[in-house]
Design a protein around this motif. Structure first.
Motif, PDB file in Angstrom:
ATOM      1  N   ASN A   1      -6.115   4.234 -15.506  1.00 24.98           N
ATOM      2  CA  ASN A   1      -7.118   4.862 -14.640  1.00 24.98           C
ATOM      3  C   ASN A   1      -6.673   4.953 -13.181  1.00 24.98           C
ATOM      4  N   GLY A   2      -5.429   4.542 -12.895  1.00 24.82           N
ATOM      5  CA  GLY A   2      -4.896   4.610 -11.538  1.00 24.82           C
ATOM      6  C   GLY A   2      -5.126   3.364 -10.705  1.00 24.82           C
ATOM      7  N   GLU A   3      -5.967   2.469 -11.199  1.00 23.27           N
ATOM      8  CA  GLU A   3      -6.202   1.205 -10.499  1.00 23.27           C
ATOM      9  C   GLU A   3      -5.024   0.271 -10.742  1.00 23.27           C
ATOM     10  N   TRP A   4      -4.893  -0.729  -9.865  1.00 23.73           N
ATOM     11  CA  TRP A   4      -3.793  -1.693  -9.971  1.00 23.73           C
ATOM     12  C   TRP A   4      -4.342  -3.059 -10.355  1.00 23.73           C
ATOM     13  N   PHE A   5      -3.646  -3.715 -11.255  1.00 29.96           N
ATOM     14  CA  PHE A   5      -3.962  -5.067 -11.722  1.00 29.96           C
ATOM     15  C   PHE A   5      -2.785  -5.944 -11.315  1.00 29.96           C
ATOM     16  N   SER A   6      -3.067  -7.187 -10.910  1.00 33.15           N
ATOM     17  CA  SER A   6      -1.962  -8.090 -10.569  1.00 33.15           C
ATOM     18  C   SER A   6      -2.206  -9.464 -11.162  1.00 33.15           C
TER      19      SER A   6
ATOM     20  N   ARG B   1       2.390   1.649  -3.508  1.00 37.24           N
ATOM     21  CA  ARG B   1       1.371   2.015  -4.504  1.00 37.24           C
ATOM     22  C   ARG B   1       0.914   3.460  -4.363  1.00 37.24           C
TER      23      ARG B   1
ATOM     24  N   TYR C   1       2.374  -6.518  -9.979  1.00 36.00           N
ATOM     25  CA  TYR C   1       1.340  -5.482  -9.879  1.00 36.00           C
ATOM     26  C   TYR C   1       1.651  -4.410 -10.907  1.00 36.00           C
TER      27      TYR C   1
ATOM     28  N   LYS D   1       0.204  -0.674 -12.517  1.00 38.83           N
ATOM     29  CA  LYS D   1      -0.722   0.457 -12.428  1.00 38.83           C
ATOM     30  C   LYS D   1      -1.357   0.700 -13.791  1.00 38.83           C
ATOM     31  N   GLN D   2      -2.670   0.758 -13.826  1.00 36.57           N
ATOM     32  CA  GLN D   2      -3.418   0.970 -15.068  1.00 36.57           C
ATOM     33  C   GLN D   2      -3.562   2.471 -15.346  1.00 36.57           C
TER      34      GLN D   2
ATOM     35  N   GLN E   1       0.826  -1.210   0.000  1.00 35.92           N
ATOM     36  CA  GLN E   1       0.000   0.000   0.000  1.00 35.92           C
ATOM     37  C   GLN E   1       0.859   1.259   0.000  1.00 35.92           C
TER      38      GLN E   1
END
Length: 191
Positions: A155-160, A129, A150, A152-153, A126
């Motif tokens: 849109n600011g969201e995180w994908f893992s 990020r 991980y 960062k997309q 956290q």
């Protein structure tokens, strides 16, 4: 209640230790944790990652750093010591109690161990990020060939996603590098 109460260290006590010792320590809400002296596997994996990145980034706009360079984590003060990090453009160092901390990492690697995994997947995740410049965070197991990546997309969201195939390649798009898992785990034997 415990017969041996835990000592609460102040930030001033922590900084005094950081400035006189040769080991690396992290401060966790009044507790001081030594980050030096990991297993041979831990050191080998971190060295493999840094070596591969150094070779691919040499002469370019990005630079890799070893675990001696702390990362400024404003949401989990004062800073963390990742195993490997990468900054692009001009590295920005912020002084925290006289210690130069990297403030603009783009990629951070942590090699997991039994004593750090919960923090690496929790509070440390956290804190990293929350760094505006960070684009990728990778958790590397030392007990099996497995990496959690991980990203960062837009849109600011995180994908893992997890990868556990020694023949696979991890693409680090934010820095234009690719790492083979077999290179990351060179010299490591799994039971």
């Amino acid at each position: 209640m415990s017969a041996n109460p835990k000592h609460y260290y102040t930030l001033e006590e922590y900084f005094a230790l950081e400035k006189v010792g040769h080991a690396r320590y992290e401060y966790w809400d009044g507790d001081i944790v030594c980050m030096s002296g990991g297993s041979p596997e831990h050191g080998q994996i971190a060295g493999n990652i840094h070596g591969e990145l150094y070779g691919q980034l040499k002469g370019g706009r990005c630079k890799s750093f070893i675990s001696e360079i702390p990362i400024n984590t404003p949401t989990l003060p004062p800073y963390r010591y990742p195993d490997v990090s990468v900054a692009c453009g001009e590295p920005i160092f912020t002084r925290v109690s006289g210690i130069g901390t990297l403030s603009n990492p783009v990629v951070v690697f942590e090699v997991l161990s039994a004593s750090t995994e919960a923090a690496d997947r929790g509070r440390k995740l956290q804190a990293y990020r929350a760094i505006e410049t960070l684009q990728e965070y990778l958790l590397v197991s030392q007990s099996q060939p497995q990496i959690t990546h991980y990203i960062k997309q837009d849109n600011g969201e995180w994908f893992s996603y997890d990868i556990a195939d020694l023949t696979a390649t991890i693409s680090l798009n934010s820095i234009g590098c690719s790492l083979l898992l077999s290179d990351i785990y060179t010299g490591i034997r799994f039971d």
